[in-house]
Design a protein around this motif. Structure first.
Motif, PDB file in Angstrom:
ATOM      1  N   GLY A 287       0.789  -1.222   0.000  1.00  0.00           N
ATOM      2  CA  GLY A 287       0.000   0.000   0.000  1.00  0.00           C
ATOM      3  C   GLY A 287       0.821   1.271   0.000  1.00  0.00           C
ATOM      4  O   GLY A 287       0.271   2.361   0.156  1.00  0.00           O
ATOM      5  N   MET A 288       2.141   1.183  -0.171  1.00  0.00           N
ATOM      6  CA  MET A 288       2.977   2.373  -0.232  1.00  0.00           C
ATOM      7  C   MET A 288       3.028   2.897  -1.667  1.00  0.00           C
ATOM      8  O   MET A 288       2.586   2.231  -2.608  1.00  0.00           O
ATOM      9  N   THR A 289       3.570   4.101  -1.824  1.00  0.00           N
ATOM     10  CA  THR A 289       3.628   4.730  -3.142  1.00  0.00           C
ATOM     11  C   THR A 289       5.064   4.795  -3.644  1.00  0.00           C
ATOM     12  O   THR A 289       6.002   4.929  -2.865  1.00  0.00           O
ATOM     13  N   MET A 290       5.208   4.693  -4.957  1.00  0.00           N
ATOM     14  CA  MET A 290       6.522   4.752  -5.584  1.00  0.00           C
ATOM     15  C   MET A 290       7.049   6.186  -5.505  1.00  0.00           C
ATOM     16  O   MET A 290       6.392   7.112  -5.974  1.00  0.00           O
ATOM     17  N   PRO A 291       8.234   6.401  -4.907  1.00  0.00           N
ATOM     18  CA  PRO A 291       8.745   7.764  -4.740  1.00  0.00           C
ATOM     19  C   PRO A 291       8.823   8.526  -6.057  1.00  0.00           C
ATOM     20  O   PRO A 291       9.339   8.017  -7.049  1.00  0.00           O
ATOM     21  N   PHE A 292       8.281   9.745  -6.059  1.00  0.00           N
ATOM     22  CA  PHE A 292       8.299  10.698  -7.166  1.00  0.00           C
ATOM     23  C   PHE A 292       7.393  10.311  -8.335  1.00  0.00           C
ATOM     24  O   PHE A 292       7.072  11.153  -9.165  1.00  0.00           O
ATOM     25  N   LEU A 293       6.983   9.051  -8.442  1.00  0.00           N
ATOM     26  CA  LEU A 293       6.163   8.624  -9.582  1.00  0.00           C
ATOM     27  C   LEU A 293       4.678   8.669  -9.272  1.00  0.00           C
ATOM     28  O   LEU A 293       3.884   9.182 -10.061  1.00  0.00           O
ATOM     29  N   ALA A 294       4.289   8.128  -8.140  1.00  0.00           N
ATOM     30  CA  ALA A 294       2.881   7.929  -7.833  1.00  0.00           C
ATOM     31  C   ALA A 294       2.198   9.235  -7.453  1.00  0.00           C
ATOM     32  O   ALA A 294       2.812  10.166  -6.935  1.00  0.00           O
ATOM     33  N   SER A 295       0.893   9.278  -7.710  1.00  0.00           N
ATOM     34  CA  SER A 295       0.093  10.429  -7.326  1.00  0.00           C
ATOM     35  C   SER A 295      -0.061  10.459  -5.811  1.00  0.00           C
ATOM     36  O   SER A 295      -0.420   9.462  -5.188  1.00  0.00           O
ATOM     37  N   GLY A 296       0.216  11.591  -5.214  1.00  0.00           N
ATOM     38  CA  GLY A 296       0.114  11.728  -3.758  1.00  0.00           C
ATOM     39  C   GLY A 296       0.993  12.851  -3.266  1.00  0.00           C
ATOM     40  O   GLY A 296       2.210  12.831  -3.492  1.00  0.00           O
ATOM     41  N   GLY A 297       0.394  13.837  -2.600  1.00  0.00           N
ATOM     42  CA  GLY A 297       1.155  14.984  -2.156  1.00  0.00           C
ATOM     43  C   GLY A 297       2.142  14.682  -1.057  1.00  0.00           C
ATOM     44  O   GLY A 297       3.276  15.169  -1.063  1.00  0.00           O
ATOM     45  N   SER A 298       1.734  13.848  -0.079  1.00  0.00           N
ATOM     46  CA  SER A 298       2.615  13.552   1.043  1.00  0.00           C
ATOM     47  C   SER A 298       3.910  12.916   0.589  1.00  0.00           C
ATOM     48  O   SER A 298       4.994  13.266   1.063  1.00  0.00           O
ATOM     49  N   SER A 299       3.807  11.992  -0.355  1.00  0.00           N
ATOM     50  CA  SER A 299       4.984  11.268  -0.811  1.00  0.00           C
ATOM     51  C   SER A 299       5.967  12.178  -1.530  1.00  0.00           C
ATOM     52  O   SER A 299       7.162  12.189  -1.234  1.00  0.00           O
ATOM     53  N   VAL A 300       5.473  12.975  -2.497  1.00  0.00           N
ATOM     54  CA  VAL A 300       6.393  13.805  -3.275  1.00  0.00           C
ATOM     55  C   VAL A 300       7.004  14.900  -2.409  1.00  0.00           C
ATOM     56  O   VAL A 300       8.189  15.239  -2.544  1.00  0.00           O
ATOM     57  N   ILE A 301       6.240  15.466  -1.472  1.00  0.00           N
ATOM     58  CA  ILE A 301       6.784  16.510  -0.598  1.00  0.00           C
ATOM     59  C   ILE A 301       7.849  15.937   0.327  1.00  0.00           C
ATOM     60  O   ILE A 301       8.937  16.515   0.483  1.00  0.00           O
ATOM     61  N   ALA A 302       7.552  14.786   0.945  1.00  0.00           N
ATOM     62  CA  ALA A 302       8.510  14.181   1.870  1.00  0.00           C
ATOM     63  C   ALA A 302       9.788  13.759   1.156  1.00  0.00           C
ATOM     64  O   ALA A 302      10.897  13.918   1.697  1.00  0.00           O
ATOM     65  N   ASN A 303       9.658  13.238  -0.061  1.00  0.00           N
ATOM     66  CA  ASN A 303      10.856  12.782  -0.768  1.00  0.00           C
ATOM     67  C   ASN A 303      11.713  13.937  -1.266  1.00  0.00           C
ATOM     68  O   ASN A 303      12.934  13.814  -1.351  1.00  0.00           O
ATOM     69  N   TRP A 304      11.105  15.076  -1.587  1.00  0.00           N
ATOM     70  CA  TRP A 304      11.910  16.248  -1.921  1.00  0.00           C
ATOM     71  C   TRP A 304      12.669  16.742  -0.684  1.00  0.00           C
ATOM     72  O   TRP A 304      13.814  17.197  -0.780  1.00  0.00           O
ATOM     73  N   ALA A 305      12.033  16.672   0.481  1.00  0.00           N
ATOM     74  CA  ALA A 305      12.742  17.029   1.714  1.00  0.00           C
ATOM     75  C   ALA A 305      13.906  16.081   1.964  1.00  0.00           C
ATOM     76  O   ALA A 305      14.999  16.502   2.381  1.00  0.00           O
ATOM     77  N   LEU A 306      13.686  14.786   1.696  1.00  0.00           N
ATOM     78  CA  LEU A 306      14.754  13.792   1.867  1.00  0.00           C
ATOM     79  C   LEU A 306      15.942  14.097   0.957  1.00  0.00           C
ATOM     80  O   LEU A 306      17.100  14.053   1.390  1.00  0.00           O
TER      81      LEU A 306
END
Length: 474
Positions: free
Chosen positions: A422-441
């Motif tokens: 149930g997780m999302t692929m970093p930078f690819l999948a639709s989802g604000g939390s994932s893309v924001i957190a991975n840019w911070a990473l």
């Protein structure tokens, strides 16, 4: 004649080359998604998409701002991290836009929510927020070592983030997993941010306790087992990951949480026994929870044989459809916009977006994406190795390990290698939390990389008279 040491020669020679390299790579990272966007539009509608110019300008502007900030405030940082993240994010936007064109997904949204709202514009908006946070990290966090002061505070913050989805009225149950909270009409996945915060605690804690955790009390089957009293920390983390799995039925965050700790523990102690113990505890906990939770059990059954329960279980149907999509892609794929994964997969633009990659770009495309991810992991590991302080070394490897584990559990889940998480692929999948957190990473890794690569200051130069006085015989 005076003795003068030029302390800037290395930086003066290498810095322009590094800047030029990143600028060229960043240009390619923007151009490739624009080309993919045009290709998908021609395949679906027979003409160039009308928003292609605006999309290219938006992505180029965001990438340009990030580049200027990196060159101004982290000029010695690794030149590959920003272009790689930009390329993956740009291609993710293209994949999401391509799925937005699906009539089946549009009709499904209208039946479920009364209206269809395209996900690509939202994803571009969240990308802008993510790059803003990326810029904020570089502007505010001048030295990553300041985070060490917040070792135990970060643990408390991470626990709060992980508990929030279980708060009545705040958390939301989405398809059996309680991993979301709703704030002001927006859905947020706190676990995406918790992985960064918890890495601060692990790095600070293991830096202090690594000597004690490296001690062995006995040897068993070729492994040096740790002392019994030193098993306390790993037992506590294991129990916490199980509680997350039980109460939130969130297999992905549980694996990520515990796996990151084991990776950092191995790096800190250099004891292979911790890896073996961690794998055994992960397997034992997963088996126990699978028998206790029907949601997790259904995903395990879908992993074992998706076609045996294809018509009776939603989990089996999704895994089975994903496998058929990968198979229909073959080696080179059907081409951008010419696949049919949107017709057979639910959550095609989020959890299963990598399936669209497999069908439309084939095995070659899947390997290319995995290579891009592998490059980020490699640069993160290289940053950890180059770091001069133990906290930075552990922090960098923790973030890199979390990124790598997330890729493995998502790609492995949709390919049938492990149960769905149930997780999302970093930078690819639709989802604000994932893309924001991975840019911070990525921003944090760039800050650590800049500190690690920055030339160490040379001692002050001495004059000939001072040198003569030093070597003059008495």
């Amino acid at each position: 004649m005076s003795v003068v040491t030029n302390t800037t020669t290395i930086g003066a020679i290498e810095l322009p080359s590094r800047r030029n390299t990143e600028l060229v790579l960043l240009g390619l990272a923007v151009a490739i998604p624009i080309f993919a966007y045009a290709n998908a539009g021609l395949a679906i509608h027979g003409k160039l998409p009308p928003g292609m110019i605006a999309y290219g300008l938006g992505l180029g502007l965001l990438a340009g701002i990030a580049h200027v900030v990196v060159r101004r405030y982290a000029k010695y940082a690794d030149p590959l991290l920003l272009p790689l993240a930009t390329l993956l994010n740009g291609l993710g936007l293209v994949l999401i836009w391509r799925l937005d064109q699906s009539e089946r997904l549009q009709n499904l949204a209208k039946r479920s929510w009364g209206a269809f709202s395209p996900a690509a514009p939202n994803q571009l908006f969240f990308t802008a927020i993510g790059i803003t946070l990326f810029v904020g990290v570089l502007l505010i966090m001048k030295d990553h070592r300041t985070l060490q002061r917040f070792t135990y505070i970060s643990m408390a913050v991470a626990l709060v983030l992980l508990i929030l989805p279980m708060v009545p009225g705040l958390g939301a149950d989405v398809f059996g997993a309680k991993i979301w909270i709703s704030v002001g009409g927006f859905s947020i996945q706190p676990g995406e941010f918790a992985k960064i915060v918890i890495a601060v605690f692990f790095a600070g804690y293991l830096m202090v306790k690594r000597d004690a955790l490296a001690l062995a009390s006995r040897r068993f089957m070729g492994l040096y087992l740790p002392r019994g009293r030193d098993l306390g920390p790993i037992l506590m983390i294991w129990a916490m990951s199980l509680l997350i799995l039980i109460f939130e039925t969130d297999l992905g965050t549980s694996l990520l949480f515990f796996g990151m700790f084991v990776v950092m523990l191995y790096v800190a102690t250099e004891r292979t026994s911790w890896i073996v113990i961690g794998l055994l505890m992960s397997a034992g906990g997963a088996v126990a929870v699978a028998n206790f939770s029907s949601h997790v059990g259904a995903r395990v059954n879908a992993f074992l044989d998706p076609f045996s329960c294809f018509k009776t279980s939603g989990a089996c149907e999704q895994v089975g459809n994903a496998l058929m999509s990968f198979g229909s892609g073959g080696v080179l794929g059907t081409g951008w916009g010419q696949g049919h994964s949107d017709l057979i997969l639910f959550a095609a633009n989020s959890d299963f977006i990598f399936t669209t990659v497999g069908e439309e770009l084939g095995l070659a495309g899947v390997m290319a994406f995995l290579m891009l991810y592998a490059l980020i992991v490699e640069r993160g590991a290289r940053t950890a190795l180059a770091s001069r302080d133990p906290f930075g070394k552990l922090f960098a490897i923790g973030l890199t390990g979390a990124f790598a584990i997330q890729i493995f559990v998502v790609a492995g889940g949709v390919m049938g290698l492990i149960p769905l998480t149930g997780m999302t692929m970093p930078f690819l999948a639709s989802g604000g939390s994932s893309v924001i957190a991975n840019w911070a990473l990525i921003g944090i890794l760039i800050r650590i990389s800049d500190t690690a690569r920055r030339p160490a200051p040379m001692p002050a130069s001495s004059t000939d008279s001072e040198l003569t006085q030093v070597v003059r015989p008495s």
